[in-house]
Design a protein around this motif. Structure first.
Motif, PDB file in Angstrom:
ATOM      1  N   ALA A 276      46.342 -22.927  23.166  1.00  0.00           N
ATOM      2  CA  ALA A 276      45.394 -22.948  22.054  1.00  0.00           C
ATOM      3  C   ALA A 276      44.020 -23.419  22.522  1.00  0.00           C
ATOM      4  N   ILE A 277      44.002 -24.441  23.367  1.00  0.00           N
ATOM      5  CA  ILE A 277      42.718 -24.939  23.881  1.00  0.00           C
ATOM      6  C   ILE A 277      42.043 -23.890  24.748  1.00  0.00           C
ATOM      7  N   LEU A 278      42.811 -23.268  25.647  1.00  0.00           N
ATOM      8  CA  LEU A 278      42.234 -22.285  26.564  1.00  0.00           C
ATOM      9  C   LEU A 278      41.845 -20.989  25.860  1.00  0.00           C
ATOM     10  N   ALA A 279      42.319 -20.801  24.625  1.00  0.00           N
ATOM     11  CA  ALA A 279      41.946 -19.609  23.863  1.00  0.00           C
ATOM     12  C   ALA A 279      40.723 -19.839  22.980  1.00  0.00           C
ATOM     13  N   ALA A 280      40.207 -21.065  22.945  1.00  0.00           N
ATOM     14  CA  ALA A 280      39.064 -21.382  22.086  1.00  0.00           C
ATOM     15  C   ALA A 280      37.836 -20.554  22.485  1.00  0.00           C
ATOM     16  N   PRO A 281      37.102 -20.013  21.507  1.00  0.00           N
ATOM     17  CA  PRO A 281      35.952 -19.153  21.820  1.00  0.00           C
ATOM     18  C   PRO A 281      34.805 -19.878  22.513  1.00  0.00           C
ATOM     19  N   ASP A 282      34.743 -21.212  22.385  1.00  0.00           N
ATOM     20  CA  ASP A 282      33.646 -21.957  23.016  1.00  0.00           C
ATOM     21  C   ASP A 282      34.089 -22.626  24.318  1.00  0.00           C
ATOM     22  N   LEU A 283      35.208 -22.182  24.886  1.00  0.00           N
ATOM     23  CA  LEU A 283      35.752 -22.813  26.085  1.00  0.00           C
ATOM     24  C   LEU A 283      34.733 -22.824  27.222  1.00  0.00           C
ATOM     25  N   GLN A 284      34.562 -23.987  27.844  1.00  0.00           N
ATOM     26  CA  GLN A 284      33.708 -24.137  29.018  1.00  0.00           C
ATOM     27  C   GLN A 284      34.573 -24.611  30.179  1.00  0.00           C
TER      28      GLN A 284
END
Length: 241
Positions: A135-143
């Motif tokens: 879920a974290i790695l799929a976030a659209p704002d992932l840096q």
């Protein structure tokens, strides 16, 4: 079939089922492609963990993380680039490999102690952890940022403000010497806080850190086992966020 038949995957792979459960589950396997695939994955992970510890990172983890990293030129002076779908896939695959393997390793210990019931709880916790990582790695704002380890290897940090969380993926070339461990740190306003120490003999991990976007950096140190309250300097790696 009873409703919890899918939860027998881990116990079946570890030969922790009785004869009736084995026969029932093997009948189920003939009809469930998902469980067949999961059995294959668990067997592969269990084989890697046959000695209960890793002396080096799983080859697939290192290859996947390094491949994902090379798709983006790293430059601290330039704003972080958007994570491409291809790179996001590699990060998810790399993180999932470690989370799944760690879950099986914990399951081995649980089976030796209290067999099926406790193993099922461990397996469910591993699945929940893997789902959180995805879920974290799929976030659209992932840096995503990364840094090499002075001791050899790489640490990758993926952070999302939308989820107010991040994932730290460590893939060292080898474990520290006897009595020494890798330890992760988050740094906020020059104040370091431990994000957890690996076990002796371990060289790879995936850690979920809630509130990671509020940190300014992530550090990696090598400490005396079982870990330190303050980081030893110089750090083995420092990732500026």
């Amino acid at each position: 079939m009873r409703p919890d038949v899918h939860a027998l995957v881990g116990a079946y792979v570890l030969d922790a089922v009785d004869d009736l459960e084995r026969a029932a589950f093997e009948r189920h396997l003939r009809e469930c492609a998902a469980c067949r695939a999961e059995v294959d994955e668990f067997r592969e992970a269990a084989a890697r963990l046959a000695d209960t510890t890793w002396s080096v990172p799983p080859p697939a983890l290192r290859a996947n993380v390094l491949d994902a990293i090379t798709t983006t030129r790293q430059d601290p002076a330039v704003p972080v680039r958007a994570v491409t779908p291809k790179r996001r896939f590699h990060l998810v695959a790399a993180a999932a490999a470690v989370v799944a393997a760690a879950g099986v390793g914990a399951a081995v210990y649980a089976i030796q102690d209290q067999r099926v019931r406790q193993e099922r709880a461990v397996a469910e916790a591993a699945r929940a952890s893997e789902a959180r990582v995805r879920a974290i790695l799929a976030a659209p704002d992932l840096q995503v940022r990364e840094q090499t380890l002075t001791s050899g290897g790489r640490v990758t940090v993926a952070s999302s403000k939308l989820t107010d969380a991040g994932v730290i993926m460590l893939a060292a070339t080898s474990a520290p010497g006897e009595g020494r461990v890798y330890q992760l740190w988050t740094i906020r306003d020059d104040d370091p806080a431990s994000a957890g120490a690996l076990g002796e003999g371990q060289a790879a991990t995936v850690r979920i850190v809630q509130g990671l976007p509020a940190s300014s950096a992530v550090g990696v140190t090598i400490e005396n086992a079982p870990g330190a309250t303050t980081p030893t300097t110089p750090l083995d790696a420092l990732v500026q966020l």
